[in-house]
Design a protein around this motif. Structure first.
Motif, PDB file in Angstrom:
ATOM      1  N   ALA A  90      35.485  42.613  36.996  1.00  0.00           N
ATOM      2  CA  ALA A  90      35.294  43.629  36.282  1.00  0.00           C
ATOM      3  C   ALA A  90      33.839  45.151  37.135  1.00  0.00           C
ATOM      4  O   ALA A  90      34.049  45.848  37.483  1.00  0.00           O
ATOM      5  CB  ALA A  90      35.338  43.863  34.863  1.00  0.00           C
ATOM      6  N   PHE A  91      33.041  44.144  37.522  1.00  0.00           N
ATOM      7  CA  PHE A  91      31.887  43.828  37.464  1.00  0.00           C
ATOM      8  C   PHE A  91      32.210  44.249  39.168  1.00  0.00           C
ATOM      9  O   PHE A  91      31.781  45.593  39.350  1.00  0.00           O
ATOM     10  CB  PHE A  91      30.909  42.682  37.849  1.00  0.00           C
TER      11      PHE A  91
ATOM     12  N   GLU B 235      35.305  46.155  40.866  1.00  0.00           N
ATOM     13  CA  GLU B 235      36.091  46.910  40.737  1.00  0.00           C
ATOM     14  C   GLU B 235      35.214  48.380  40.185  1.00  0.00           C
ATOM     15  O   GLU B 235      35.051  49.758  40.998  1.00  0.00           O
ATOM     16  CB  GLU B 235      37.061  47.029  39.045  1.00  0.00           C
ATOM     17  N   VAL B 236      33.657  48.108  39.229  1.00  0.00           N
ATOM     18  CA  VAL B 236      32.773  49.367  39.426  1.00  0.00           C
ATOM     19  C   VAL B 236      32.070  49.629  40.683  1.00  0.00           C
ATOM     20  O   VAL B 236      31.592  50.559  41.455  1.00  0.00           O
ATOM     21  CB  VAL B 236      31.829  48.993  38.164  1.00  0.00           C
ATOM     22  N   THR B 237      31.751  48.692  40.858  1.00  0.00           N
ATOM     23  CA  THR B 237      30.684  48.848  42.363  1.00  0.00           C
ATOM     24  C   THR B 237      30.981  48.717  43.424  1.00  0.00           C
ATOM     25  O   THR B 237      30.761  48.960  44.365  1.00  0.00           O
ATOM     26  CB  THR B 237      29.789  47.180  42.533  1.00  0.00           C
TER      27      THR B 237
ATOM     28  N   ALA C  41      41.926  45.541  32.233  1.00  0.00           N
ATOM     29  CA  ALA C  41      41.189  45.489  33.138  1.00  0.00           C
ATOM     30  C   ALA C  41      42.197  45.975  34.237  1.00  0.00           C
ATOM     31  O   ALA C  41      41.528  46.110  35.261  1.00  0.00           O
ATOM     32  CB  ALA C  41      40.942  43.908  33.202  1.00  0.00           C
TER      33      ALA C  41
ATOM     34  N   TYR D 139      35.492  53.446  33.897  1.00  0.00           N
ATOM     35  CA  TYR D 139      34.840  52.838  32.841  1.00  0.00           C
ATOM     36  C   TYR D 139      35.290  51.931  31.456  1.00  0.00           C
ATOM     37  O   TYR D 139      34.380  51.240  30.898  1.00  0.00           O
ATOM     38  CB  TYR D 139      33.453  53.572  32.809  1.00  0.00           C
TER      39      TYR D 139
ATOM     40  N   LEU E 135      37.057  49.275  30.281  1.00  0.00           N
ATOM     41  CA  LEU E 135      36.495  47.583  32.008  1.00  0.00           C
ATOM     42  C   LEU E 135      35.812  47.616  30.472  1.00  0.00           C
ATOM     43  O   LEU E 135      35.210  46.323  29.732  1.00  0.00           O
ATOM     44  CB  LEU E 135      36.250  47.996  32.853  1.00  0.00           C
ATOM     45  N   LEU E 136      34.878  47.721  29.832  1.00  0.00           N
ATOM     46  CA  LEU E 136      34.261  48.330  28.686  1.00  0.00           C
ATOM     47  C   LEU E 136      34.526  47.682  27.582  1.00  0.00           C
ATOM     48  O   LEU E 136      34.339  46.400  26.597  1.00  0.00           O
ATOM     49  CB  LEU E 136      32.650  49.571  28.174  1.00  0.00           C
TER      50      LEU E 136
ATOM     51  N   GLY F 107      30.058  40.375  32.169  1.00  0.00           N
ATOM     52  CA  GLY F 107      31.515  40.922  32.417  1.00  0.00           C
ATOM     53  C   GLY F 107      31.177  41.897  31.578  1.00  0.00           C
ATOM     54  O   GLY F 107      30.761  43.577  32.785  1.00  0.00           O
TER      55      GLY F 107
ATOM     56  N   VAL G 105      29.179  45.509  33.985  1.00  0.00           N
ATOM     57  CA  VAL G 105      29.971  46.911  34.297  1.00  0.00           C
ATOM     58  C   VAL G 105      28.980  47.722  33.813  1.00  0.00           C
ATOM     59  O   VAL G 105      29.000  48.816  34.530  1.00  0.00           O
ATOM     60  CB  VAL G 105      31.022  46.767  32.728  1.00  0.00           C
TER      61      VAL G 105
ATOM     62  N   ILE H 167      27.884  50.762  36.449  1.00  0.00           N
ATOM     63  CA  ILE H 167      28.059  52.176  35.701  1.00  0.00           C
ATOM     64  C   ILE H 167      26.559  52.925  35.774  1.00  0.00           C
ATOM     65  O   ILE H 167      26.193  54.139  36.254  1.00  0.00           O
ATOM     66  CB  ILE H 167      28.273  52.142  34.182  1.00  0.00           C
TER      67      ILE H 167
END
Length: 423
Positions: A271-272, A274-276, A329, A348, A351-352, A377, A381, A385
């Motif tokens: 999850a982290f 995917e954002v970064t 996810a 976002y 994922l949260l 997670g 996330v 963000i």
């Protein structure tokens, strides 16, 4: 189940129950007598003995290496064979004396010497430079040692060699999946199940990660986004672990529990990522090909199905939320391209919600590792963000504030709906 921590807790409970008059002293004595004896643990003498054995082995190897060119080839080969024979003989002797830890160590040393022998024999006789093939041969030999001795150390050596083998084969042929490793992994999982060993289960769970990582980083294969591929791998590991743990067997419960824990932490890490890695902080994917191959999507769907099937068997609400967490996810992957012109708010939010569902799932099922994974997670996330390069920071702060308000409102509704004892 009858490990040292459990026995200490049971002893304290028996003493308290006996003092409170809940059970008679004779009943407490009967319970203590019915328990099997504890296996000998690692005491100071064993630790010092292990260190001494490793120092002697290192000294022997250093001496041989210093005089390697002066030793005849046949004698070199004999030294390698003797090292394996001595390690195996000592292991058998320790096993007969019920020194299981030292016996396991000897089997592990024998497996390491076998791998060194492969490399040295290849160097002596100038065999083909197929390093990956040598790793496969080493893994086979270590697996054989693990099968014969039930050595967790030998299993670890076998899995390490197998992971190196699959990573090298994936690098050499990035346009094809390296499926033979899956068969090796299933064999290791079968051993962990047969041995009913938590250590072996941890080794098997860790060994699944390098294959997925190496596979996700094959840029030539459909230009897949690595984090999306890893998300499906984490989903499969998490869901399969829950399904295995739902089987009516203590062995399956132990193996499945460990696999699900690693799957939960993998899902939090993904999850982290995917954002970064998707939102311009670190960008891997540059092509216009689909972000996920079909087989990857099927693996993720299988993870969701297995998690929900496990919930149907165990009747646990937490596992339903675990399945929802996996699904949310995975949903972030198709949601991301929809927002290519702007910021992926829906991704976002998914994922949260996924990480929050993971935390609540762990709380409902009283599984602390799942709770920890969910909180990690959520932290990852939110950090991703907040510090993403793309888009307006003001809009991101507004999104996080809105998400916080929704979470507080949801918590208030739950607090009113649930009975006081279940909050």
């Amino acid at each position: 189940m009858f490990d040292k921590t459990y026995r200490q807790r049971l002893e304290a409970d028996l003493a308290q129950w006996e003092a409170d008059g809940v059970i008679a002293p004779a009943a407490a004595v009967s319970i203590r007598n019915a328990l099997p004896p504890l296996s000998p643990g690692v005491n100071i003498a064993v630790v010092v003995g292990i260190v001494g054995g490793l120092l002697i082995a290192a000294a022997f190897l250093a001496f041989v290496a210093a005089h390697w060119t002066e030793i005849a080839r046949l004698l070199r080969f004999g030294i390698l064979i003797a090292g394996m024979v001595v390690a195996g003989g000592l292991g058998a002797w320790f096993a007969a004396k019920r020194r299981t830890i030292l016996a396991d160590l000897c089997a592990s040393i024998g497996a390491v010497i076998f791998g060194a022998g492969i490399a040295l024999v290849g160097q002596m006789y100038h065999l083909g430079e197929d390093f990956a093939g040598g790793m496969l041969l080493w893994s086979i030999g270590a697996f054989a040692a693990a099968l014969l001795t039930e050595s967790r150390g030998a299993l670890a050596v076998a899995l390490v060699a197998a992971c190196i083998w699959t990573c090298m084969r994936t690098y050499d042929a990035p346009d094809a999946l390296h499926l033979p490793f899956v068969a090796v992994w299933l064999l290791a999982a079968a051993l962990a199940l047969a041995w009913n060993s938590r250590v072996a289960a941890h080794l098997v769970a860790i060994a699944a990660l390098p294959w997925w990582i190496a596979t996700s980083l094959r840029f030539e294969f459909d230009g897949a986004q690595p984090s999306f591929v890893l998300a499906n791998g984490a989903a499969l590991l998490f869901g399969a672990g829950l399904a295995i743990a739902a089987a009516p067997s203590p062995r399956a419960l132990r193996l499945g529990t460990v696999l699900s824990i690693y799957g939960a932490f993998s899902l939090a890490v993904v999850a982290f990522l995917e954002v970064t890695t998707v939102d311009d902080i670190i960008r891997f994917r540059t092509g216009s090909a689909p972000a996920q191959p079909l087989w990857v999507i099927l693996c993720g769907a299988a993870g969701v199905i297995l998690a929900l099937a496990s919930a149907g068997i165990t009747k646990r609400a937490g596992e339903i939320l675990a399945g929802c967490s996996i699904g949310l996810a995975l949903l972030a992957a198709p949601l991301w391209p929809v927002s290519t012109a702007g910021e992926p708010w829906f991704a976002y939010a998914a994922l949260l919600c996924a990480m929050l569902s993971l935390v609540v799932s762990g709380m409902l099922d009283d599984v602390r590792p799942r709770i920890v994974a969910g909180w990690l997670g959520i932290a990852g996330v939110i950090a991703g963000i907040t510090w993403a390069v793309k888009g307006s920071l003001l809009r991101r702060s507004a999104f996080l504030a809105a998400a916080g308000v929704v979470a507080v409102a949801f918590a208030t509704a739950l607090n009113r709906a649930l009975p006081r004892a279940g909050r």
